[in-house]
Design a protein around this motif. Sequence first.
Motif, PDB file in Angstrom:
ATOM      1  N   LEU A   1       0.827  -1.203   0.000  1.00 21.40           N
ATOM      2  CA  LEU A   1       0.000   0.000   0.000  1.00 21.40           C
ATOM      3  C   LEU A   1       0.861   1.253   0.000  1.00 21.40           C
ATOM      4  CD1 LEU A   1      -2.784  -1.074   2.530  1.00 21.40           C
ATOM      5  CD2 LEU A   1      -3.106  -0.613   0.098  1.00 21.40           C
ATOM      6  N   GLU A   2       1.894   1.261   0.807  1.00 15.24           N
ATOM      7  CA  GLU A   2       2.780   2.433   0.870  1.00 15.24           C
ATOM      8  C   GLU A   2       3.487   2.665  -0.466  1.00 15.24           C
ATOM      9  OE1 GLU A   2       5.347   1.460   4.086  1.00 15.24           O
ATOM     10  OE2 GLU A   2       3.861   1.908   5.645  1.00 15.24           O
ATOM     11  N   ILE A   3       4.020   1.593  -1.047  1.00 13.92           N
ATOM     12  CA  ILE A   3       4.767   1.718  -2.304  1.00 13.92           C
ATOM     13  C   ILE A   3       3.847   2.148  -3.442  1.00 13.92           C
ATOM     14  CG2 ILE A   3       6.026   0.411  -4.069  1.00 13.92           C
ATOM     15  CD1 ILE A   3       7.204  -1.270  -1.784  1.00 13.92           C
ATOM     16  N   LEU A   4       2.692   1.508  -3.551  1.00 14.86           N
ATOM     17  CA  LEU A   4       1.783   1.826  -4.653  1.00 14.86           C
ATOM     18  C   LEU A   4       1.180   3.211  -4.507  1.00 14.86           C
ATOM     19  CD1 LEU A   4       0.013  -1.634  -4.981  1.00 14.86           C
ATOM     20  CD2 LEU A   4       1.480  -0.561  -6.693  1.00 14.86           C
ATOM     21  N   SER A   5       0.865   3.614  -3.283  1.00 10.98           N
ATOM     22  CA  SER A   5       0.315   4.955  -3.073  1.00 10.98           C
ATOM     23  C   SER A   5       1.306   6.019  -3.530  1.00 10.98           C
ATOM     24  CB  SER A   5      -0.030   5.146  -1.596  1.00 10.98           C
ATOM     25  OG  SER A   5      -0.546   6.432  -1.367  1.00 10.98           O
ATOM     26  N   ALA A   6       2.563   5.812  -3.230  1.00  8.62           N
ATOM     27  CA  ALA A   6       3.588   6.758  -3.667  1.00  8.62           C
ATOM     28  C   ALA A   6       3.722   6.774  -5.189  1.00  8.62           C
ATOM     29  CB  ALA A   6       4.928   6.404  -3.017  1.00  8.62           C
ATOM     30  N   LYS A   7       3.555   5.621  -5.824  1.00 11.18           N
ATOM     31  CA  LYS A   7       3.718   5.534  -7.282  1.00 11.18           C
ATOM     32  C   LYS A   7       2.577   6.207  -8.029  1.00 11.18           C
ATOM     33  CE  LYS A   7       5.267   1.784  -9.221  1.00 11.18           C
ATOM     34  NZ  LYS A   7       5.457   0.358  -9.612  1.00 11.18           N
ATOM     35  N   ILE A   8       1.334   6.025  -7.549  1.00 13.39           N
ATOM     36  CA  ILE A   8       0.190   6.548  -8.312  1.00 13.39           C
ATOM     37  C   ILE A   8      -0.218   7.949  -7.871  1.00 13.39           C
ATOM     38  CG2 ILE A   8      -0.662   4.221  -8.738  1.00 13.39           C
ATOM     39  CD1 ILE A   8      -2.799   4.647  -6.662  1.00 13.39           C
ATOM     40  N   GLY A   9       0.285   8.420  -6.758  1.00 16.73           N
ATOM     41  CA  GLY A   9       0.000   9.775  -6.321  1.00 16.73           C
ATOM     42  C   GLY A   9      -1.249   9.883  -5.473  1.00 16.73           C
ATOM     43  N   GLU A  10      -1.363  11.020  -4.771  1.00 12.72           N
ATOM     44  CA  GLU A  10      -2.448  11.201  -3.806  1.00 12.72           C
ATOM     45  C   GLU A  10      -3.817  11.203  -4.471  1.00 12.72           C
ATOM     46  OE1 GLU A  10      -3.919  14.290  -0.291  1.00 12.72           O
ATOM     47  OE2 GLU A  10      -2.021  14.633  -1.356  1.00 12.72           O
ATOM     48  N   GLN A  11      -3.947  11.866  -5.614  1.00 21.59           N
ATOM     49  CA  GLN A  11      -5.259  11.963  -6.264  1.00 21.59           C
ATOM     50  C   GLN A  11      -5.774  10.587  -6.672  1.00 21.59           C
ATOM     51  OE1 GLN A  11      -5.417  14.663  -9.583  1.00 21.59           O
ATOM     52  NE2 GLN A  11      -7.589  14.275  -9.992  1.00 21.59           N
ATOM     53  N   GLN A  12      -4.942   9.776  -7.309  1.00 19.72           N
ATOM     54  CA  GLN A  12      -5.351   8.433  -7.729  1.00 19.72           C
ATOM     55  C   GLN A  12      -5.562   7.513  -6.523  1.00 19.72           C
ATOM     56  OE1 GLN A  12      -6.238   7.481 -10.618  1.00 19.72           O
ATOM     57  NE2 GLN A  12      -5.515   9.132 -11.937  1.00 19.72           N
ATOM     58  N   SER A  13      -4.745   7.725  -5.489  1.00 24.39           N
ATOM     59  CA  SER A  13      -4.919   6.919  -4.279  1.00 24.39           C
ATOM     60  C   SER A  13      -6.277   7.182  -3.647  1.00 24.39           C
ATOM     61  CB  SER A  13      -3.807   7.226  -3.270  1.00 24.39           C
ATOM     62  OG  SER A  13      -2.549   6.844  -3.762  1.00 24.39           O
ATOM     63  N   GLN A  14      -6.647   8.444  -3.537  1.00 20.71           N
ATOM     64  CA  GLN A  14      -7.931   8.790  -2.939  1.00 20.71           C
ATOM     65  C   GLN A  14      -9.097   8.278  -3.781  1.00 20.71           C
ATOM     66  OE1 GLN A  14      -8.614  10.066   0.074  1.00 20.71           O
ATOM     67  NE2 GLN A  14      -6.398   9.899   0.426  1.00 20.71           N
ATOM     68  N   ALA A  15      -8.929   8.312  -5.111  1.00 19.60           N
ATOM     69  CA  ALA A  15      -9.981   7.796  -5.991  1.00 19.60           C
ATOM     70  C   ALA A  15     -10.164   6.294  -5.771  1.00 19.60           C
ATOM     71  CB  ALA A  15      -9.632   8.083  -7.453  1.00 19.60           C
ATOM     72  N   ALA A  16      -9.056   5.569  -5.626  1.00 25.00           N
ATOM     73  CA  ALA A  16      -9.136   4.124  -5.392  1.00 25.00           C
ATOM     74  C   ALA A  16      -9.742   3.820  -4.027  1.00 25.00           C
ATOM     75  CB  ALA A  16      -7.742   3.508  -5.494  1.00 25.00           C
ATOM     76  N   ILE A  17      -9.378   4.608  -3.026  1.00 22.67           N
ATOM     77  CA  ILE A  17      -9.937   4.419  -1.685  1.00 22.67           C
ATOM     78  C   ILE A  17     -11.446   4.630  -1.705  1.00 22.67           C
ATOM     79  CG2 ILE A  17     -10.030   5.400   0.647  1.00 22.67           C
ATOM     80  CD1 ILE A  17      -7.000   5.970   0.336  1.00 22.67           C
ATOM     81  N   SER A  18     -11.885   5.678  -2.417  1.00 22.03           N
ATOM     82  CA  SER A  18     -13.317   5.957  -2.522  1.00 22.03           C
ATOM     83  C   SER A  18     -14.051   4.842  -3.262  1.00 22.03           C
ATOM     84  CB  SER A  18     -13.522   7.295  -3.245  1.00 22.03           C
ATOM     85  OG  SER A  18     -14.908   7.569  -3.410  1.00 22.03           O
ATOM     86  N   ALA A  19     -13.467   4.360  -4.355  1.00 24.92           N
ATOM     87  CA  ALA A  19     -14.093   3.284  -5.131  1.00 24.92           C
ATOM     88  C   ALA A  19     -14.164   2.001  -4.326  1.00 24.92           C
ATOM     89  CB  ALA A  19     -13.316   3.058  -6.431  1.00 24.92           C
ATOM     90  N   ALA A  20     -13.108   1.704  -3.589  1.00 26.33           N
ATOM     91  CA  ALA A  20     -13.105   0.495  -2.762  1.00 26.33           C
ATOM     92  C   ALA A  20     -14.157   0.592  -1.671  1.00 26.33           C
ATOM     93  CB  ALA A  20     -11.723   0.285  -2.141  1.00 26.33           C
ATOM     94  N   GLY A  21     -14.302   1.773  -1.075  1.00 26.81           N
ATOM     95  CA  GLY A  21     -15.312   1.957  -0.038  1.00 26.81           C
ATOM     96  C   GLY A  21     -16.718   1.804  -0.572  1.00 26.81           C
ATOM     97  N   ALA A  22     -16.963   2.350  -1.767  1.00 25.63           N
ATOM     98  CA  ALA A  22     -18.291   2.226  -2.378  1.00 25.63           C
ATOM     99  C   ALA A  22     -18.602   0.774  -2.697  1.00 25.63           C
ATOM    100  CB  ALA A  22     -18.353   3.078  -3.643  1.00 25.63           C
ATOM    101  N   TRP A  23     -17.614   0.030  -3.206  1.00 24.33           N
ATOM    102  CA  TRP A  23     -17.818  -1.391  -3.505  1.00 24.33           C
ATOM    103  C   TRP A  23     -18.112  -2.168  -2.234  1.00 24.33           C
ATOM    104  CZ3 TRP A  23     -15.643  -5.988  -2.021  1.00 24.33           C
ATOM    105  CH2 TRP A  23     -15.931  -7.103  -2.811  1.00 24.33           C
ATOM    106  N   TYR A  24     -17.357  -1.878  -1.183  1.00 30.53           N
ATOM    107  CA  TYR A  24     -17.494  -2.627   0.061  1.00 30.53           C
ATOM    108  C   TYR A  24     -18.859  -2.401   0.715  1.00 30.53           C
ATOM    109  CZ  TYR A  24     -16.368  -4.523   4.662  1.00 30.53           C
ATOM    110  OH  TYR A  24     -16.371  -5.260   5.812  1.00 30.53           O
ATOM    111  N   GLU A  25     -19.446  -1.248   0.528  1.00 29.04           N
ATOM    112  CA  GLU A  25     -20.786  -0.981   1.070  1.00 29.04           C
ATOM    113  C   GLU A  25     -21.799  -1.990   0.561  1.00 29.04           C
ATOM    114  OE1 GLU A  25     -22.324   2.926   0.638  1.00 29.04           O
ATOM    115  OE2 GLU A  25     -20.585   3.892   1.573  1.00 29.04           O
TER     116      GLU A  25
END
Length: 379
Positions: A313-337
């Motif tokens: 998670l740390e390595i990939l977050s740094a690679k894709i950047g904060e904006q893409q990381s937050q988008a993935a976090i939001s998408a994962a949260g919506a799926w998990y709901e």
Amino acid sequence: MMYTTWTIIRRSGISAIPLVCVLWTAIPAYPKPAAATDLTNIRAHAEQGSVRDEIVLAGDYFAGTGVPQDLKMAAYWYEKAAGHGSPEAQNQIGYFYQAGIGVPQDSKRAIHWYQLAASSGFARAKVNLAVAYLRGSGVQKNSDITVRLLNEAFQQGNGTAATYLGILTYFGIGLKEDKIAAERWFEAGLKLHDPLAAYNLGSMYSTDINHSHDLPKAAELLRQAADAGYVPAMHSLGLLLVNHPELKQDPQQLRTLLETAASAGSWKSSIVLGILSRDGRGTPADDKAAYYHFRVALLQGGAQAEHVIKKDLEILSAKIGEQQSQAAISAAGAWYEHHPLALVFVYKEGTPRHDFPTVGIAYASEGSSAGQLLPLSGS
């Protein structure tokens, strides 16, 4: 580069007193939904004391078929049918009391109904009762009674009972530990088409350090269990095929296995999907997709998953950047709901239908020995 993730998640093994044994026995399947006129007739006959119609109406309320879903009404009609002497309904309402479905959780009441059904010779109830004695749920623990009931159920042709006897023998619980005898019990369960027996044998032939390995045979056995809807087998088979590309496989089938298991709540399968995307195995490398799958796994598995994927998670977050990381976090949260529960079994279209609703089975909540039965749409 391969991180520690891969080696940590690759192992699987014999089920250690799996909850699904008791869950599996509680749930036959259910016929196609009745038309509105049929439902009116069913209700009228149920109110007149027809056991068959009481069971069907209970199933309608449980699944929300033709009526609003109402677990309390489902329990009411199952208990009516149980009171009228149906061993199947007695077993079902016993499980409802055990798990707290539509009624207050009451392990002693569950035992009452299991005992009635078992006294009628109903093999599934004997397995449920055996599990209760094994766990001390509603009764005092008694491994001798557990073994006796499981043997009786097996003699009646219940494959789950054979699998349980295999597990008890494998781990030396209530019986002398004997890995060879355990395998014979699993083979007996397999002959009776029990998916847990297939899973345990598949684990023996693939990952058990005490057993010789035969990976093609393991894949065949795990596929039988996966085809029956057993989620851990879907994960184990998918992982086996990932780790051993020499085994014949359809790449899409491999992906489907892991995605189905992940959708059913398997955080380990979500991690494998993340690894495949991260490393470009069978799919183009995609750091954003990998991060998304790891975030889903984190939601599913909590601290266990975090321990495995924290570095990723740390390595990939740094690679894709904060904006893409937050988008993935939001998408994962919506799926998990929409996928919050971890399922043990899921049933496919075409499952043979008899008298009770087709369901998915969620793992037991903490401190409980009974998982939740989940009615599936379209059952």
